[in-house]
Scaffold this active site. Structure first.
Site, mmCIF file in Angstrom:
data_model
loop_
_atom_site.group_PDB
_atom_site.id
_atom_site.type_symbol
_atom_site.label_atom_id
_atom_site.label_comp_id
_atom_site.label_asym_id
_atom_site.label_seq_id
_atom_site.Cartn_x
_atom_site.Cartn_y
_atom_site.Cartn_z
ATOM 1 N N ASP A 93 0.873 -1.173 0.000
ATOM 2 C CA ASP A 93 0.000 0.000 0.000
ATOM 3 C C ASP A 93 0.904 1.214 0.000
ATOM 4 O O ASP A 93 1.499 1.570 1.025
ATOM 5 C CB ASP A 93 -0.898 -0.011 1.239
ATOM 6 C CG ASP A 93 -1.789 1.218 1.326
ATOM 7 O OD1 ASP A 93 -1.676 2.110 0.459
ATOM 8 O OD2 ASP A 93 -2.599 1.295 2.275
ATOM 9 N N ILE A 94 1.039 1.863 -1.136
ATOM 10 C CA ILE A 94 2.033 2.928 -1.270
ATOM 11 C C ILE A 94 1.674 4.166 -0.458
ATOM 12 O O ILE A 94 2.500 5.081 -0.338
ATOM 13 C CB ILE A 94 2.258 3.315 -2.734
ATOM 14 C CG1 ILE A 94 0.948 3.761 -3.394
ATOM 15 C CG2 ILE A 94 2.910 2.162 -3.493
ATOM 16 C CD1 ILE A 94 1.152 4.372 -4.765
ATOM 17 N N ASN A 114 1.556 5.170 -11.522
ATOM 18 C CA ASN A 114 0.252 4.953 -12.160
ATOM 19 C C ASN A 114 -0.896 4.844 -11.172
ATOM 20 O O ASN A 114 -2.033 5.195 -11.503
ATOM 21 C CB ASN A 114 0.306 3.676 -13.014
ATOM 22 C CG ASN A 114 -1.077 3.231 -13.448
ATOM 23 O OD1 ASN A 114 -1.702 3.848 -14.302
ATOM 24 N ND2 ASN A 114 -1.568 2.149 -12.840
ATOM 25 N N TYR A 141 -10.284 15.058 -7.805
ATOM 26 C CA TYR A 141 -9.504 14.104 -8.595
ATOM 27 C C TYR A 141 -8.672 14.799 -9.674
ATOM 28 O O TYR A 141 -7.436 14.627 -9.716
ATOM 29 C CB TYR A 141 -10.419 13.041 -9.199
ATOM 30 C CG TYR A 141 -9.751 12.195 -10.253
ATOM 31 C CD1 TYR A 141 -8.755 11.292 -9.915
ATOM 32 C CD2 TYR A 141 -10.109 12.307 -11.595
ATOM 33 C CE1 TYR A 141 -8.127 10.514 -10.887
ATOM 34 C CE2 TYR A 141 -9.506 11.535 -12.561
ATOM 35 C CZ TYR A 141 -8.507 10.645 -12.211
ATOM 36 O OH TYR A 141 -7.893 9.888 -13.175
ATOM 37 N N ALA A 192 -7.800 17.823 -9.810
ATOM 38 C CA ALA A 192 -6.854 18.740 -9.162
ATOM 39 C C ALA A 192 -5.580 18.008 -8.761
ATOM 40 O O ALA A 192 -4.466 18.534 -8.912
ATOM 41 C CB ALA A 192 -7.509 19.390 -7.953
ATOM 42 N N LYS A 224 -4.359 15.378 -10.176
ATOM 43 C CA LYS A 224 -3.639 15.023 -11.402
ATOM 44 C C LYS A 224 -2.990 16.245 -12.043
ATOM 45 O O LYS A 224 -1.901 16.154 -12.627
ATOM 46 C CB LYS A 224 -4.585 14.329 -12.377
ATOM 47 C CG LYS A 224 -5.069 12.964 -11.902
ATOM 48 C CD LYS A 224 -3.921 11.981 -11.753
ATOM 49 C CE LYS A 224 -4.408 10.566 -11.518
ATOM 50 N NZ LYS A 224 -3.293 9.582 -11.463
#
Length: 250
Positions: free
Chosen positions: A60-61, A87, A151, A153, A155
């Site tokens: 879980d990053i 990703n 979302y 924002a 990206k």
């Protein structure tokens, strides 16, 4: 430490489904060793099935210390890192008036904080290999998406980081690029909490605003990612490439 397309080590987050799965498979098909990172073991095993070049790594990053541990695990197992593909992402949200920290926090942690910390942890290894960071963003981040503003924002912020890092890391021999998908056939919409009717309405809107008149395939985005990460693209950095059927320019 020079690398070729055949001997590179690639770390792909969110590799259990969709664009991440297609990207891991595309790099492996080109001869790379791929560390496929995701939260669930079963989807990663599906990604790797029949492809010995793909090595699943459950992580879980967003967890404390996980970015550093993930990079360390890759280096311990393979001794190098040539490409980092940020990703992993989530697309939950809602209109203003419905947002609270329980919604905003995971979006920011997954889509923005984790890529920052992963890239930071990976830079020494990428500098040693003359490597590449590929951020996966969205063309929606360059337009407006009402009722789901957080979302795109996150990206958009990742695209800004792409440009900043490209300049910052160029003296260290590390390239940084981004691929911005449009409407692509992936499971990400299944986790947005939308009803079947709402998902259908979103898809109808996407198709109406995509000049090529269809939804993209994960493999088409994977092609862009692997191409920008290729040694043949060595003079590209700071680039954000839309893969969206023309939606951004329509």
């Amino acid at each position: 430490m020079n690398s070729t397309a055949q001997n590179r080590v690639v770390l792909v987050t969110g590799a259990g489904t969709g664009i991440g799965r297609a990207t891991a498979r595309a790099f492996a098909a080109g001869g790379a060793t791929v560390v496929a990172v995701g939260r669930r073991h079963a989807p990663l095993e599906e990604t790797a099935e029949g492809r010995p070049g793909i090595r699943p790594l459950v992580a879980d990053i967003t967890a404390d210390g996980a970015p550093e541990q993930t990079v360390a695990a890759c280096l311990d197992a393979h001794g190098r890192l040539d490409v980092l593909v940020n990703n992993a992402g989530i697309a939950t949200g809602g209109p203003l008036g419905t947002l609270d920290r329980s919604v905003i926090g995971p979006l920011v942690e997954t889509n923005l904080v984790a890529p920052i910390l992963l890239t930071q942890a990976a830079v020494p290894a990428l500098e040693a290999s003359g490597g590449v960071v590929v951020n996966v963003t969205t063309t929606v981040g360059q337009r407006g998406w009402p009722n789901n503003s957080v979302y795109p924002a996150t990206k958009s912020a990742l695209e800004s980081l792409t440009r900043c890092w490209a300049v910052e890391l160029a003296p260290r021999g590390v390239r940084v690029v981004a691929v911005a998908p449009g409407a692509v056939e992936t499971p990400i919409a299944d986790h947005m909490g939308l009803s079947a009717e709402q998902r259908a309405a979103v898809r109808e809107w996407q198709l109406a605003h995509t000049p090529l008149g269809r939804v993209g395939r994960p493999e088409e985005v994977a092609w862009a990612i692997t191409s920008l990460a290729s040694p043949d693209a060595g003079f590209l950095t700071g680039t954000v490439l839309p893969v969206d059927g023309g939606a951004l320019v329509a």
